[in-house]
Design an enzyme around this catalytic site. Sequence first.
Site, short mmCIF file in Angstrom:
data_model
loop_
_atom_site.label_atom_id
_atom_site.label_comp_id
_atom_site.label_asym_id
_atom_site.label_seq_id
_atom_site.Cartn_x
_atom_site.Cartn_y
_atom_site.Cartn_z
N HIS A 1 1.05 -0.89 0.03
CA HIS A 1 -0.14 -0.36 -0.20
C HIS A 1 0.66 1.13 0.66
O HIS A 1 0.55 2.98 0.59
CB HIS A 1 -0.91 -0.45 1.48
CG HIS A 1 -1.80 -1.42 1.45
ND1 HIS A 1 -2.76 -1.57 2.13
CD2 HIS A 1 -1.86 -2.34 0.27
CE1 HIS A 1 -2.90 -2.44 2.43
NE2 HIS A 1 -3.16 -3.07 1.20
N GLN A 2 2.09 1.06 -0.80
CA GLN A 2 2.82 2.59 -0.62
C GLN A 2 2.39 3.64 -1.26
O GLN A 2 1.66 3.41 -2.73
CB GLN A 2 4.12 2.42 -1.72
CG GLN A 2 4.90 0.71 -0.97
CD GLN A 2 4.56 -0.71 -0.89
OE1 GLN A 2 3.60 -0.91 -1.39
NE2 GLN A 2 5.42 -1.51 -0.33
#
Length: 518
Positions: free
Chosen positions: A453-454
Amino acid sequence: MQATHANWNFKSVPQKRACFGMYNNECSQPRGRILGGSSSINFMIYNRGNRRDFDSWSKLGNYGWSYKEVLPYFLKSESANLNGLEYSSYHNRSGPLSVAHIQMRSIIADAFVEGSKQFGLTETDYNGESQLGVSYVQANTLYGRRHSAYRAFIEPIMFKRNNLKIFTFSRVTKVLLDANSKTAYGIEFLYRRQRYIFKARKEVVLSAGAFNSPQILMLSGIGPADNLGNLGIKIIQQLPVGLRMYEHVSHFGPTFIVNTTKQTLFSTSATPKDILGFLAGRPDTRLSMLPGVEALAFLKVPCSKLPKDWPDVEIIFASASLASDDGTALKKGGNIKQEIYDRLYHPLQIAKQDHFTVLIMPFYPKSVGRVWLRNTNPLQWPMIDPNYFDNIEDIEYILEGIKAAIRISKTPAMQRIGTRLLDTPVPGCESYVFASDNYWRCSIRTLTYTLHHQVATCRMGLRSDPTAVVSPELRVHGISKLRVVDVGVIPLPPTAHTNAAAFMIAEKAADMIKAAWR
């Protein structure tokens, strides 16, 4: 999928405070190397986020990105098949992207949902009015199969659009920029080992993801002076590309034993009937489960500083573990040491003991990472440092999530199936009293996990914002005819898994591009 060539197989730089259970202290950073990108290798969880997320974007100066303004774009892409939500105004049933409940449900998942309600959570639609509560997972599946960005948006029109040409086995190496006018006029890329140039009559849209979009920008001369200058790259526009990266660092565990039979997902338990049903398009076979993920719980922790309707932590329930595939893809995809598997999970695999695992995910990490260039070779990985647990407060939020999961495990619903903690100590944490706070802190640092989930590597914000790379129209500051359209533009960590937001950003960007050139 994460243990195949469909994944770029990026890894973090060795972590000083985390990833102790991974080889060389390097946590995997999965990215899709396949049509559909990471939506083709992820866990398929569809979670939009909290209305306060988007209102926060708007308050930072990102006009047009409030919840009221982005909700129509979430709805635009969605084709919901969700039992009990057929008439919800928060769901659309006519878009190209399927969102569905998983039809195969275990007894353990039912007990978890009931136990969560006994714990004090309400059953909710986490993509609706309120996130707080527990819910069976909503997933990007269609007839029990993955419904990726490729399946939903590209495959149906692949051979029908004269203005679409897809080049597989190719790598974009840079954006072509006129240094004098600071205008993007095309791209350079390699296709089957030959160099080509495409020129753009209108504009270039870069959608390479939270790692590769900043890499391509920096290779093109757009980025921080220190990194580019040290590598001898001519700086065309100095911007904080890659200087900020947030990620939902998570903890893989704890694991619980239960007294049920044949409810846990084991790959070897799939029967010929399961396989034939899956191939026939039945959505209720074991092969239609999301690597075991069946339910999500959103809760507040005692140390929360947020408004009461804004959750801090997510508990991801999975009727599975690393034992489910006999220590193959999940372990390899997570770069997890063999010792960890042998000690914790191998006995479960041998006994085919029913069990479940929870993944604890805090939504608002305080630690900030970075992406930067290793060298000027566009075919090599960028350097990725998530900087896990630089702020120890992130550990405390995960710890509170673990405590909540344990309390849920002790509710009557979960005790009816004999739920108890797997009491094998995590290797490296044996010196602590099992299940004490310090034991769990050690476990968190050891079984560090990424859910890819960067965000914020090409952060969206006003030109006056020193941390911003793109404008609210997603145009790169200081450069004409160049936009970035991927989750790297998200300015703050969301209360969500990021795949749904990626679709929303793309839908909104499409409208902005059409409006600009109409």
